[in-house]
Design an enzyme around this catalytic site. Structure first.
Site, PDB file in Angstrom:
ATOM      1  CG  HIS A 149       3.908   5.834   9.582  1.00  0.00           C
ATOM      2  ND1 HIS A 149       2.996   4.764   9.755  1.00  0.00           N
ATOM      3  CD2 HIS A 149       3.942   6.138  10.792  1.00  0.00           C
ATOM      4  CE1 HIS A 149       2.366   4.610  10.671  1.00  0.00           C
ATOM      5  NE2 HIS A 149       2.703   5.623  11.312  1.00  0.00           N
ATOM      6  CD  GLU A 150       7.848   6.991   1.679  1.00  0.00           C
ATOM      7  OE1 GLU A 150       7.127   6.099   1.548  1.00  0.00           O
ATOM      8  OE2 GLU A 150       8.766   7.058   0.532  1.00  0.00           O
TER       9      GLU A 150
END
Ligand SMILES: O=c1[nH]cnc2c1ncn2[C@@H]1O[C@H](COP(=O)(O)OP(=O)(O)O)[C@@H](O)[C@H]1O
Ligand SMILES: [Ca+2]
EC number: 3.6.1.6
Length: 406
Positions: A149-150
């Site tokens: 997700h980062e």
């Protein structure tokens, strides 16, 4: 503006009502608990019409060092740093919107590397700070973010800010983030070949603004700039014996010093009698990256946006302007690494790790990801005065999940 209801309000759609010109302003508060620091991003949005994306009006940004992971044994003290930053939001958000303004904290590699128990204790204290605030505290408001997700959320941020997620003819750009403990690479594959030859866990479908993007993304834990220093010194994941000295040809010959990272004390220094300089140093950092990363063919020919430590080290060495950023080729990092590593005495007012950092960045780009010497990197800290950070993408995702935007 007051909350008075005017008789003519019923005759206008909410967004066009003259006295409501600002009624569709809303806020989102996102904390980035990174391995080297904690940052607050307070975003202001205006939804001018329901069929358009909410417009980002501005951002208030503040940061503190060190990061939460430095408080592994004093979780209350760690949470106190979050509270100080949150007090800024009390001033920034109008009181009548406090209850509608969500606050979220996502931790990255620093907390991923702590024991589950210590990480949870820190997050629990932060959650208490949030609960005591006047803001909206959603479920899962405090947690460790998934590495994939980062990368995706940073990609969303950069492509939103550069206007690639709206309208036709989208020409998205890939993103490179170099943190203290981990590093991410993300792009939208254009070739069928790339999808075929990429391991499944490097591909993630993500929905944002009514579109689905199948992105190539990966977060490499332990390959951030500071973790790489330890790996180069041969000290990463080592049981450090008291007084043990770690030496490297990437450090000034006479240097002997101490460094605290992740709650461990390391003694390090230069090769007093042995070799120093770019050549031996590059061989050292090469060992850290060689054969450890997936190399997608497609990226060789494309250009990428790069930020965080890529930006900082380029600015430190005047490769780019600290405020404006700039465009570099991969080989510019190599040229600068040679210059610094072969003249360490001339750079001894800068960080003793400057040579190692530049050599590592060069090796990561060329031998790690497989970029070419001529690959273009757009170094950016801000676009339209907004920080290029995964936090904006995360805020869009949050607002979407709360039904505040689509
Ligand atoms: O919002 C931001 N604005 C500017 N720089 C940032 C921001 N977020 C992170 N950075 C940069 O990221 C680097 C540190 O990475 P971080 O502490 O986030 O490690 P991590 O991503 O491995 O947890 C530093 O170069 C810091 O300046
Ligand atoms: Ca980060």
């Amino acid at each position: 503006h007051s909350n008075r209801v005017m008789w003519f309000q019923d005759f206008f759609p909410p967004n066009m009502c003259p006295i409501n010109a600002k009624a569709n302003t809303f806020y989102g508060i996102m904390f980035d608990a990174g391995s080297t620091g904690t940052r607050i991003h307070i975003y202001t949005f205006v939804q001018k019409s329901p069929e358009n994306l909410p417009e980002l009006e501005g951002e208030i940004f503040e940061s503190v060092k060190p990061g939460l992971s430095a408080y592994a044994d004093q979780p209350e003290k760690g949470a106190e740093t979050v509270k100080k930053l949150l007090d800024m939001a009390i001033d920034a958000v109008p009181p009548h919107l406090w209850k509608k303004t969500p606050v979220v904290l996502k931790a990255t590699a620093g907390l991923r590397l702590l024991s589950e128990e210590k990480a949870q204790a820190l997050l629990l204290e932060v959650k208490e700070v949030f609960e005591e605030s006047p803001f909206l505290v959603p479920e899962d408001s405090v947690g460790i973010m998934d590495g994939s997700h980062e990368g995706i959320l940073a990609w969303i941020t950069v492509n939103f800010l550069t206007g690639q997620l709206s309208g036709q003819n989208q020409q998205t750009v890939g993103t490179l983030d170099l943190g203290g403990a981990s590093t991410q690479i993300t792009f939208l594959p254009r070739f069928e070949e790339t999808l075929k030859e990429t391991p499944g866990d490097f591909l993630t479908s993500f929905e944002m603004f009514n579109s689905t993007y199948k992105l190539y993304t990966h977060s490499y834990l332990g390959f951030g700039l500071k973790a790489a220093r330890l790996a180069t010194l041969g000290a990463l994941n080592m049981e450090v014996v008291d007084g043990q000295m770690f030496r490297s040809s990437c450090l000034p010959k006479q240097l002997e010093a101490e460094w605290h990272f992740g709650g461990v004390k390391y003694r390090y220094g230069g090769n007093k009698e042995g070799e120093t300089g770019f050549k031996p140093c590059y061989l050292e950092v090469l060992k850290v990256v060689k054969g450890k990363l997936h190399q997608p063919d497609e990226i060789r020919g494309s250009s990428f946006y790069a930020f965080s430590y890529y930006y900082d080290r380029a600015a430190d060495t005047n490769l780019i302007d600290y405020e404006q950023g700039g465009v570099l080729e991969v080989r510019d990092f190599e040229r600068k690494a040679k210059e610094v590593c072969d003249n360490m005495e001339r750079y001894n007012s800068a960080s003793p790790f400057l040579c190692m950092d530049l050599a590592y960045i060069t090796a990561l780009l060329k031998e790690g990801f497989g970029f070419r010497d001529h690959t273009l990197l757009q170094l950016t800290k801000k676009v339209n005065n907004i920080e290029t950070s995964w936090t904006l993408g995360a805020t869009f995702h949050l607002l979407q999940s709360l039904g505040l935007t689509y």
